[in-house]
Enzyme design. Structure first.
Site, PDB file in Angstrom:
ATOM      1  N   PRO A   2       0.835  -1.208   0.000  1.00 37.31           N
ATOM      2  CA  PRO A   2       0.000   0.000   0.000  1.00 37.31           C
ATOM      3  C   PRO A   2       0.870   1.258   0.000  1.00 37.31           C
ATOM      4  O   PRO A   2       1.899   1.292   0.663  1.00 37.31           O
ATOM      5  CB  PRO A   2      -0.773  -0.090   1.312  1.00 37.31           C
ATOM      6  CG  PRO A   2      -0.565  -1.448   1.846  1.00 37.31           C
ATOM      7  CD  PRO A   2       0.672  -1.991   1.214  1.00 37.31           C
ATOM      8  N   GLU A   3       0.448   2.276  -0.740  1.00 35.49           N
ATOM      9  CA  GLU A   3       1.183   3.543  -0.729  1.00 35.49           C
ATOM     10  C   GLU A   3       0.488   4.496   0.241  1.00 35.49           C
ATOM     11  O   GLU A   3      -0.559   4.176   0.806  1.00 35.49           O
ATOM     12  CB  GLU A   3       1.296   4.073  -2.167  1.00 35.49           C
ATOM     13  CG  GLU A   3       1.939   3.003  -3.065  1.00 35.49           C
ATOM     14  CD  GLU A   3       2.578   3.491  -4.354  1.00 35.49           C
ATOM     15  OE1 GLU A   3       2.841   4.692  -4.484  1.00 35.49           O
ATOM     16  OE2 GLU A   3       2.835   2.641  -5.220  1.00 35.49           O
ATOM     17  N   LYS A  52       3.711   5.595   5.391  1.00 36.88           N
ATOM     18  CA  LYS A  52       3.029   4.297   5.432  1.00 36.88           C
ATOM     19  C   LYS A  52       2.767   3.836   6.865  1.00 36.88           C
ATOM     20  O   LYS A  52       2.471   2.667   7.089  1.00 36.88           O
ATOM     21  CB  LYS A  52       3.861   3.269   4.665  1.00 36.88           C
ATOM     22  CG  LYS A  52       4.031   3.648   3.193  1.00 36.88           C
ATOM     23  CD  LYS A  52       4.884   2.639   2.454  1.00 36.88           C
ATOM     24  CE  LYS A  52       5.102   3.075   1.009  1.00 36.88           C
ATOM     25  NZ  LYS A  52       5.949   2.117   0.276  1.00 36.88           N
ATOM     26  N   ARG A 254      13.747  -3.286  -6.220  1.00 40.56           N
ATOM     27  CA  ARG A 254      12.381  -3.057  -6.723  1.00 40.56           C
ATOM     28  C   ARG A 254      12.450  -2.804  -8.230  1.00 40.56           C
ATOM     29  O   ARG A 254      13.441  -2.281  -8.734  1.00 40.56           O
ATOM     30  CB  ARG A 254      11.741  -1.846  -6.022  1.00 40.56           C
ATOM     31  CG  ARG A 254      11.646  -1.954  -4.520  1.00 40.56           C
ATOM     32  CD  ARG A 254      10.694  -3.043  -4.054  1.00 40.56           C
ATOM     33  NE  ARG A 254       9.312  -2.838  -4.484  1.00 40.56           N
ATOM     34  CZ  ARG A 254       8.423  -2.094  -3.810  1.00 40.56           C
ATOM     35  NH1 ARG A 254       8.772  -1.522  -2.674  1.00 40.56           N
ATOM     36  NH2 ARG A 254       7.201  -1.947  -4.259  1.00 40.56           N
TER      37      ARG A 254
END
Ligand SMILES: [Zn+2]
Length: 264
Positions: A2-3, A52, A254
């Site tokens: 989730p951002e 976050k 990433r």
């Protein structure tokens, strides 16, 4: 993962569902039993987020600090809640709704002053009114690391994940490998302003919206229910603007996505 917009939405939702009333907190799975006992029956004062990280503030100075990590989720239902299903770390039951938290990376009780220790490790959060982009610029402008890596570093800017990172760089025609030291202040400033707007839209609509209307055609999004993107998870497909093949590569663990023609 989730951002930041997701955490701010959760903070708003929890505030609405539980704010200003006592709640029943438990840990059906048991791993948060002591923490739950410490806040059970207390008044849920407020929820807020920084990047976050989500904070539930209780009367008496205790705070539940949550980081969802890759797999954490909240699910809610009207009361009475059924028996817990799966590994429910924390269950909160209010007057009308309850929520179950599963799979977080962090779920711990801290004291109000310890929030400062958590946010000391975080950069400004574009969704917070108190955000100071100057501190992010100070880090970026002095760093030889790539802007692609810097944007994902939560100690530089808090709340940006891979979708906003990839899409923001595309929208500003910036190659993700460009070193921070080669960024112009005006470029950063434009990106920050855009990021604040994009993430606010994310909070409002509950989804990431990054493709401008004039480019919002052609190939569908990369998956059902996923946002339409310029480059994120579109490796090998045609750029929505110039038609070149979208590139991908791994950077600091990433996947990066970018258009080799639009982003220099
Ligand atoms: Zn392009």
């Amino acid at each position: 993962m989730p951002e930041g917009h997701t955490l701010h939405r959760l903070a708003r939702l929890h505030q609405k569902r539980f704010g200003r009333a006592p709640v029943v907190v438990s840990s059906p799975q048991g791993r948060f039993a002591d923490g739950a006992a410490a806040v059970n029956g207390q008044l849920f004062k407020q929820a807020d987020a920084w990047g976050k990280h989500l904070f539930h503030h209780y009367d008496g100075g205790r705070v539940v600090h949550i980081h969802l990590g890759l797999y954490g989720t909240f699910t809610e239902a009207p009361v009475p809640l059924g028996l817990p299903v799966g590994q429910v770390r924390m269950r909160i039951v209010g007057a009308e709704y309850g929520t179950d938290l599963r799979g977080p990376t962090v779920c711990e009780v801290i004291a109000e002053p310890e929030i400062a220790d958590v946010v000391a490790r975080l950069g400004p959060d574009p969704l917070r009114k108190d955000a100071d982009p100057a501190s992010a610029w100070a880090r970026i402008s002095k760093s030889r690391r790539s802007i692609g890596a810097l944007l994902m570093d939560q100690s530089v800017i808090a709340g940006v994940g891979n979708v906003y990172r990839s899409e923001l760089l595309f929208r500003h025609h910036i190659n993700p490998y460009r070193p921070g030291t080669h960024m112009a202040q005006a470029e950063f400033s434009d990106m920050w302003t855009d990021l604040v707007e994009l993430m606010k839209v994310g909070v409002r609509r509950g989804k990431i919206v990054v493709v401008r209307p004039e480019h919002d055609h052609g190939a569908p999004s990369y998956g059902p229910g996923r946002p339409r993107t310029y480059v994120y998870r579109r490796a090998g497909e045609a750029c929505r603007v110039c038609g070149a093949g979208v590139r991908t590569a791994e950077l600091e663990g990433r996947n990066l996505f970018w258009c080799p023609d639009c982003q220099v």
